[in-house]
Design a protein around this motif. Structure first.
Motif, mmCIF file in Angstrom:
data_model
loop_
_atom_site.group_PDB
_atom_site.id
_atom_site.type_symbol
_atom_site.label_atom_id
_atom_site.label_comp_id
_atom_site.label_asym_id
_atom_site.label_seq_id
_atom_site.Cartn_x
_atom_site.Cartn_y
_atom_site.Cartn_z
ATOM 1 N N MET A 63 -74.589 -48.275 27.246
ATOM 2 C CA MET A 63 -72.930 -49.118 26.395
ATOM 3 C C MET A 63 -74.588 -50.182 26.237
ATOM 4 O O MET A 63 -75.449 -50.394 27.150
ATOM 5 N N ILE A 64 -74.314 -50.820 25.064
ATOM 6 C CA ILE A 64 -75.146 -52.310 24.717
ATOM 7 C C ILE A 64 -74.653 -53.121 24.812
ATOM 8 O O ILE A 64 -73.373 -53.824 25.104
ATOM 9 N N ASP A 65 -75.608 -54.283 24.627
ATOM 10 C CA ASP A 65 -75.300 -55.255 25.277
ATOM 11 C C ASP A 65 -74.348 -56.370 23.541
ATOM 12 O O ASP A 65 -76.328 -56.363 22.945
ATOM 13 N N ASN A 66 -73.671 -56.658 23.113
ATOM 14 C CA ASN A 66 -73.279 -56.572 21.575
ATOM 15 C C ASN A 66 -74.154 -58.239 21.832
ATOM 16 O O ASN A 66 -74.274 -58.322 20.218
ATOM 17 N N SER A 67 -73.945 -58.609 22.932
ATOM 18 C CA SER A 67 -74.252 -60.537 22.492
ATOM 19 C C SER A 67 -75.566 -60.915 21.316
ATOM 20 O O SER A 67 -76.079 -61.362 20.642
ATOM 21 N N THR A 84 -74.890 -52.033 14.670
ATOM 22 C CA THR A 84 -75.629 -51.229 15.598
ATOM 23 C C THR A 84 -74.037 -50.359 16.337
ATOM 24 O O THR A 84 -74.234 -50.062 17.174
ATOM 25 N N ILE A 85 -74.133 -52.324 16.608
ATOM 26 C CA ILE A 85 -72.577 -51.923 16.924
ATOM 27 C C ILE A 85 -71.430 -50.733 16.892
ATOM 28 O O ILE A 85 -71.605 -50.228 18.199
ATOM 29 N N GLY A 103 -74.092 -42.584 20.005
ATOM 30 C CA GLY A 103 -74.929 -42.752 21.061
ATOM 31 C C GLY A 103 -75.779 -43.650 20.639
ATOM 32 O O GLY A 103 -76.780 -43.287 20.164
ATOM 33 N N GLN A 104 -76.218 -44.007 21.907
ATOM 34 C CA GLN A 104 -77.185 -44.868 21.817
ATOM 35 C C GLN A 104 -78.657 -44.455 20.638
ATOM 36 O O GLN A 104 -79.233 -45.508 20.834
ATOM 37 N N ARG A 105 -79.268 -43.354 21.721
ATOM 38 C CA ARG A 105 -79.957 -43.202 21.766
ATOM 39 C C ARG A 105 -80.581 -42.525 19.858
ATOM 40 O O ARG A 105 -80.960 -43.247 18.576
#
Length: 158
Positions: free
Chosen positions: A1-5, A59-60, A67-69
């Protein structure tokens, strides 16, 4: 999970630059025409701001879907293409003197360096899928409208 901020902040900054260009257009006196250099500067601010806005906001969902990668890799490849097109367009305009002014060498060198570093960062992102590298590339994309904004403000009244 990524930080959307981070991505939402970059998108907000990008919109601020696009808003600045709109404000400049709105405050222009009726009947005044834009000099080729002024139009060129506005196009750079808007083009890079909008590209950065969509790269940040995309990006989100890309990460959620792939998936992230893989999501970051896909965006890195997409933005490598977009950034290349913007960079080549700017260089051709500069070479052809499409904006009617010869830019000082230090200005041209600064913007060329930012463009090349951004392309390298997007290429690295497309290869590795590294989120941190993508974030660096987005910051470099913001450097183009920011640098142009500073160049415009510094030259007011000259």
């Amino acid at each position: 999970m990524i930080d959307n901020s981070f991505f939402l902040t970059v998108a907000g900054i990008a919109m601020s630059f696009a808003g600045f260009a709109g404000l400049m257009n709105t405050l222009r006196r009726r009947g005044e025409t834009w000099a080729p250099m002024e139009l060129y500067q506005l196009r750079i601010i808007v083009a890079y701001a909008i590209a950065t806005l969509f790269a940040s906001l995309s990006t989100i969902p890309f990460v959620d879907l792939f998936g992230q990668r893989e999501g970051v890799q896909g965006l890195g490849l997409l933005m490598l293409t977009v950034s290349s097109a913007l960079g080549v367009g700017n260089m051709l305009s500069d070479i052809r003197l499409g904006h009617g002014t010869v830019l000082p060498t230090r200005v041209r060198a600064t913007f060329t360096t930012i463009t090349i570093l951004g392309l390298i960062a997007f290429l690295g992102t497309a290869i590795t899928g590294a989120l941190a590298l993508y974030q660096v590339a987005l910051i470099l994309m913001l450097a183009m409208p920011a640098g142009t904004f500073v160049y415009v403000v510094v030259r007011i009244g000259r």
